[in-house]
Design a protein around this motif. Structure first.
Motif, PDB file in Angstrom:
ATOM      1  N   PRO A 293     -20.975  16.899   4.221  1.00 15.32           N
ATOM      2  CA  PRO A 293     -21.393  15.708   4.981  1.00 15.32           C
ATOM      3  C   PRO A 293     -22.387  16.007   6.101  1.00 15.32           C
ATOM      4  CG  PRO A 293     -18.986  15.810   4.789  1.00 15.32           C
ATOM      5  CD  PRO A 293     -19.522  17.109   4.274  1.00 15.32           C
ATOM      6  N   ALA A 294     -22.203  17.119   6.822  1.00 17.62           N
ATOM      7  CA  ALA A 294     -23.108  17.405   7.941  1.00 17.62           C
ATOM      8  C   ALA A 294     -24.502  17.769   7.435  1.00 17.62           C
ATOM      9  CB  ALA A 294     -22.539  18.552   8.786  1.00 17.62           C
ATOM     10  N   GLN A 295     -24.551  18.595   6.378  1.00 21.31           N
ATOM     11  CA  GLN A 295     -25.855  18.952   5.790  1.00 21.31           C
ATOM     12  C   GLN A 295     -26.539  17.700   5.243  1.00 21.31           C
ATOM     13  OE1 GLN A 295     -25.612  21.363   2.252  1.00 21.31           O
ATOM     14  NE2 GLN A 295     -27.774  21.955   2.306  1.00 21.31           N
TER      15      GLN A 295
ATOM     16  N   ALA B  60     -42.020  -1.953   6.694  1.00 21.69           N
ATOM     17  CA  ALA B  60     -40.563  -2.107   6.597  1.00 21.69           C
ATOM     18  C   ALA B  60     -39.880  -0.771   6.906  1.00 21.69           C
ATOM     19  CB  ALA B  60     -40.196  -2.562   5.194  1.00 21.69           C
ATOM     20  N   PRO B  61     -38.621  -0.801   7.327  1.00 20.28           N
ATOM     21  CA  PRO B  61     -37.890   0.463   7.510  1.00 20.28           C
ATOM     22  C   PRO B  61     -37.879   1.264   6.213  1.00 20.28           C
ATOM     23  CG  PRO B  61     -36.606  -1.404   8.331  1.00 20.28           C
ATOM     24  CD  PRO B  61     -37.794  -1.982   7.614  1.00 20.28           C
ATOM     25  N   VAL B  62     -37.774   2.592   6.346  1.00 18.29           N
ATOM     26  CA  VAL B  62     -37.707   3.452   5.164  1.00 18.29           C
ATOM     27  C   VAL B  62     -36.464   3.064   4.356  1.00 18.29           C
ATOM     28  CG1 VAL B  62     -37.545   5.821   4.337  1.00 18.29           C
ATOM     29  CG2 VAL B  62     -38.831   5.321   6.433  1.00 18.29           C
ATOM     30  N   ARG B  63     -36.685   2.811   3.066  1.00 17.89           N
ATOM     31  CA  ARG B  63     -35.596   2.341   2.207  1.00 17.89           C
ATOM     32  C   ARG B  63     -34.983   3.515   1.441  1.00 17.89           C
ATOM     33  NH1 ARG B  63     -34.376  -2.591   0.404  1.00 17.89           N
ATOM     34  NH2 ARG B  63     -36.317  -3.535   1.121  1.00 17.89           N
ATOM     35  N   LEU B  64     -33.665   3.591   1.431  1.00 21.15           N
ATOM     36  CA  LEU B  64     -32.963   4.650   0.704  1.00 21.15           C
ATOM     37  C   LEU B  64     -32.559   4.132  -0.662  1.00 21.15           C
ATOM     38  CD1 LEU B  64     -31.687   7.506   0.718  1.00 21.15           C
ATOM     39  CD2 LEU B  64     -29.617   6.463   1.669  1.00 21.15           C
ATOM     40  N   ILE B  65     -32.972   4.854  -1.715  1.00 20.04           N
ATOM     41  CA  ILE B  65     -32.621   4.469  -3.086  1.00 20.04           C
ATOM     42  C   ILE B  65     -32.007   5.678  -3.790  1.00 20.04           C
ATOM     43  CG2 ILE B  65     -34.283   2.586  -3.290  1.00 20.04           C
ATOM     44  CD1 ILE B  65     -36.198   4.472  -4.725  1.00 20.04           C
ATOM     45  N   ARG B  66     -31.223   5.381  -4.835  1.00 22.30           N
ATOM     46  CA  ARG B  66     -30.464   6.450  -5.487  1.00 22.30           C
ATOM     47  C   ARG B  66     -30.564   6.326  -7.007  1.00 22.30           C
ATOM     48  NH1 ARG B  66     -24.442   6.666  -3.564  1.00 22.30           N
ATOM     49  NH2 ARG B  66     -24.370   4.657  -4.614  1.00 22.30           N
ATOM     50  N   ALA B  67     -30.917   7.447  -7.644  1.00 18.87           N
ATOM     51  CA  ALA B  67     -30.874   7.552  -9.110  1.00 18.87           C
ATOM     52  C   ALA B  67     -30.241   8.905  -9.406  1.00 18.87           C
ATOM     53  CB  ALA B  67     -32.275   7.444  -9.698  1.00 18.87           C
ATOM     54  N   ASP B  68     -28.940   8.997  -9.166  1.00 15.07           N
ATOM     55  CA  ASP B  68     -28.281  10.294  -9.234  1.00 15.07           C
ATOM     56  C   ASP B  68     -27.564  10.522 -10.560  1.00 15.07           C
ATOM     57  OD1 ASP B  68     -26.345   8.403  -8.734  1.00 15.07           O
ATOM     58  OD2 ASP B  68     -25.212   9.636  -7.317  1.00 15.07           O
TER      59      ASP B  68
ATOM     60  N   GLU C 166     -27.202   2.018   1.392  1.00  9.92           N
ATOM     61  CA  GLU C 166     -27.312   1.964   2.851  1.00  9.92           C
ATOM     62  C   GLU C 166     -27.361   3.396   3.412  1.00  9.92           C
ATOM     63  OE1 GLU C 166     -27.763  -0.832   4.496  1.00  9.92           O
ATOM     64  OE2 GLU C 166     -27.650  -1.877   2.547  1.00  9.92           O
ATOM     65  N   TRP C 167     -28.127   3.576   4.474  1.00  6.09           N
ATOM     66  CA  TRP C 167     -28.205   4.889   5.129  1.00  6.09           C
ATOM     67  C   TRP C 167     -26.823   5.341   5.591  1.00  6.09           C
ATOM     68  CZ3 TRP C 167     -32.075   8.118   4.704  1.00  6.09           C
ATOM     69  CH2 TRP C 167     -33.339   7.629   4.364  1.00  6.09           C
ATOM     70  N   SER C 168     -25.992   4.384   5.985  1.00  6.36           N
ATOM     71  CA  SER C 168     -24.667   4.761   6.500  1.00  6.36           C
ATOM     72  C   SER C 168     -23.833   5.482   5.435  1.00  6.36           C
ATOM     73  CB  SER C 168     -23.926   3.524   6.997  1.00  6.36           C
ATOM     74  OG  SER C 168     -23.805   2.582   5.945  1.00  6.36           O
ATOM     75  N   GLU C 169     -24.141   5.245   4.142  1.00  2.00           N
ATOM     76  CA  GLU C 169     -23.383   5.935   3.086  1.00  2.00           C
ATOM     77  C   GLU C 169     -23.617   7.436   3.080  1.00  2.00           C
ATOM     78  OE1 GLU C 169     -22.941   4.725  -1.040  1.00  2.00           O
ATOM     79  OE2 GLU C 169     -23.703   2.722  -0.504  1.00  2.00           O
ATOM     80  N   VAL C 170     -24.786   7.859   3.523  1.00  2.00           N
ATOM     81  CA  VAL C 170     -25.088   9.302   3.510  1.00  2.00           C
ATOM     82  C   VAL C 170     -25.094   9.905   4.905  1.00  2.00           C
ATOM     83  CG1 VAL C 170     -26.380   9.259   1.358  1.00  2.00           C
ATOM     84  CG2 VAL C 170     -27.596   8.885   3.507  1.00  2.00           C
TER      85      VAL C 170
ATOM     86  N   TYR D 262     -44.553   6.502  -2.801  1.00  2.00           N
ATOM     87  CA  TYR D 262     -44.482   7.594  -1.825  1.00  2.00           C
ATOM     88  C   TYR D 262     -43.033   7.760  -1.408  1.00  2.00           C
ATOM     89  CZ  TYR D 262     -49.510   6.705  -1.245  1.00  2.00           C
ATOM     90  OH  TYR D 262     -50.850   6.519  -1.458  1.00  2.00           O
ATOM     91  N   CYS D 263     -42.494   8.964  -1.598  1.00  2.00           N
ATOM     92  CA  CYS D 263     -41.093   9.160  -1.224  1.00  2.00           C
ATOM     93  C   CYS D 263     -40.846  10.606  -0.839  1.00  2.00           C
ATOM     94  CB  CYS D 263     -40.150   8.760  -2.364  1.00  2.00           C
ATOM     95  SG  CYS D 263     -40.286   9.758  -3.852  1.00  2.00           S
ATOM     96  N   THR D 264     -39.852  10.809   0.022  1.00  2.00           N
ATOM     97  CA  THR D 264     -39.207  12.104   0.124  1.00  2.00           C
ATOM     98  C   THR D 264     -37.916  12.015  -0.671  1.00  2.00           C
ATOM     99  OG1 THR D 264     -38.270  11.424   2.240  1.00  2.00           O
ATOM    100  CG2 THR D 264     -40.224  12.818   2.311  1.00  2.00           C
ATOM    101  N   SER D 265     -37.282  13.171  -0.920  1.00  2.00           N
ATOM    102  CA  SER D 265     -36.176  13.158  -1.866  1.00  2.00           C
ATOM    103  C   SER D 265     -35.193  14.284  -1.575  1.00  2.00           C
ATOM    104  CB  SER D 265     -36.717  13.299  -3.292  1.00  2.00           C
ATOM    105  OG  SER D 265     -37.436  14.515  -3.426  1.00  2.00           O
ATOM    106  N   PHE D 266     -33.980  14.074  -2.009  1.00  3.81           N
ATOM    107  CA  PHE D 266     -32.976  15.143  -2.000  1.00  3.81           C
ATOM    108  C   PHE D 266     -31.937  14.840  -3.061  1.00  3.81           C
ATOM    109  CE2 PHE D 266     -31.995  12.150   1.457  1.00  3.81           C
ATOM    110  CZ  PHE D 266     -30.657  11.830   1.266  1.00  3.81           C
TER     111      PHE D 266
END
Ligand SMILES: [Zn+2]
Length: 343
Positions: free
Chosen positions: A165-167, A252-260, A337-341, A155-159
């Protein structure tokens, strides 16, 4: 019954209250229409600058968005809302009727048809309607998908990667409101013409998602879709109330993952019968066995072991048992990390 719309100008997007429509798109080769459902709600609690637009059924064989958004069409009460909500539960209506990914009318995948063309085939004309008539109604765009028959996802949301940066930070914040276990940053390079591509490029707060698989209606996936959209309405003040946790207490907190990058989307090396041994959302090490490809032309032959090329999280696994050479077999995403985005 909803009002049938033949002339787009007859939709009054400013009209107070809740209004159900079927937008008639004429068929390309015979007399008749695809009647695309649309609900427009203008809340009676006053204006709000953050209109919210939700789509289900962009792919016809993905049901969590169709069902979740249909329920919102019924349940959202204009008397309790501020601002505007626009709901389209079966965007590719002909694909939804046919239980197929693409429209059987023109063979077009609605999620590759953007920005559309007013003189194109039916899917292209619907995409153009969305771009020119629906997108101007809000600054938040949510497109609810699930894996269909293609892939199994956690289960994920995605972008996509968002340069501004603000968007990007606002999208990242809103992506967490669906309380899925994962948020996936996915590659823009695998395909073009997506609904979300177009909305992102317009600067919208744009959320994609994968909330189930197998052309079923996943119970939890519907809950993430339905309650997640309501959380977005609460977040922006269209609805009163606190943000609701959707997963069980203690999750667990929502985990941010990247496959860009495209090299994270690994093609099947050959045809075969696929036996996955990991599950979507599982953490794997580099070299770990993900699954086996069996060749039944000789049942005594050993399978081809499919190993993880890097450590990460299983973001997608081929759903069916019979991948063909070149189809995406799996995606391993990296943790970030969330702080990266969010800066
Ligand atoms: Zn989809």
């Amino acid at each position: 019954m909803p009002t049938v719309i033949h002339n787009f100008d007859d939709i009054d997007f400013e009209l107070p209250g809740k209004h159900h429509y079927q937008v008639a798109f004429h068929l390309d080769g015979s007399w008749g229409y695809s009647l695309v459902p649309l609900t427009v709600i203008n809340g009676r609690r006053g204006p709000n600058p953050n209109g919210v637009i939700c789509f289900g059924g962009t792919h016809g064989n993905e049901y969590e968005g169709q069902v979740g958004i249909k329920r919102l069409c019924a349940d959202l009460d204009a008397g309790q809302l501020a601002g505007r909500v626009v709901l389209m539960p079966q965007l590719s209506e002909s694909a939804c009727v046919a239980n197929s990914r693409a429209s059987p009318l023109d063979g077009v995948n609605m999620n590759r048809a953007f920005p559309g063309n007013p003189r194109g085939t039916i899917s292209s004309r619907i995409a153009h309607f969305v771009k020119t008539r629906i997108f101007p109604q809000g600054r938040v765009v949510i497109d609810i998908h699930s894996g269909g028959m293609e892939g199994a996802f956690p289960y994920c949301t995605s972008f996509h990667p968002i340069p501004d940066p603000a968007q990007r930070a606002e999208i990242a914040k809103v992506s967490q409101l669906f309380d899925t276990g994962f948020v996936l940053i996915y590659s823009s390079a695998m395909a073009s013409g997506l609904l979300t591509d177009e909305a992102e490029a317009e600067g919208k707060v744009t959320i994609g998602s994968e909330l189930g698989a197998g052309a079923s209606t996943d119970r939890l996936g519907v809950r993430h879709a339905y309650e997640g959209v309501k959380n977005v309405l609460r977040h922006y003040g269209l609805l009163d109330g606190e943000i609701v946790k959707i997963r069980p207490p203690g999750a667990a907190p929502v985990r941010l993952i990247r496959a860009d990058k495209l090299d994270a989307y690994v093609p099947s090396p050959r045809n075969g019968v696929w036996e996955p041994v990991v599950h979507p959302g599982q953490a794997v090490d580099k070299g770990e066995l993900l699954g086996r490809l069996h060749d039944f032309s000789d049942h005594s032959s050993p399978p081809a072991d499919i190993l993880a090329p890097r450590a990460g999280w299983v973001a997608m696994l081929h759903l069916g048992a019979r991948p063909i050479k070149g189809q995406t077999l799996f995606v391993i995403a990296e943790n970030i990390e969330w702080s990266e985005v969010m800066g």
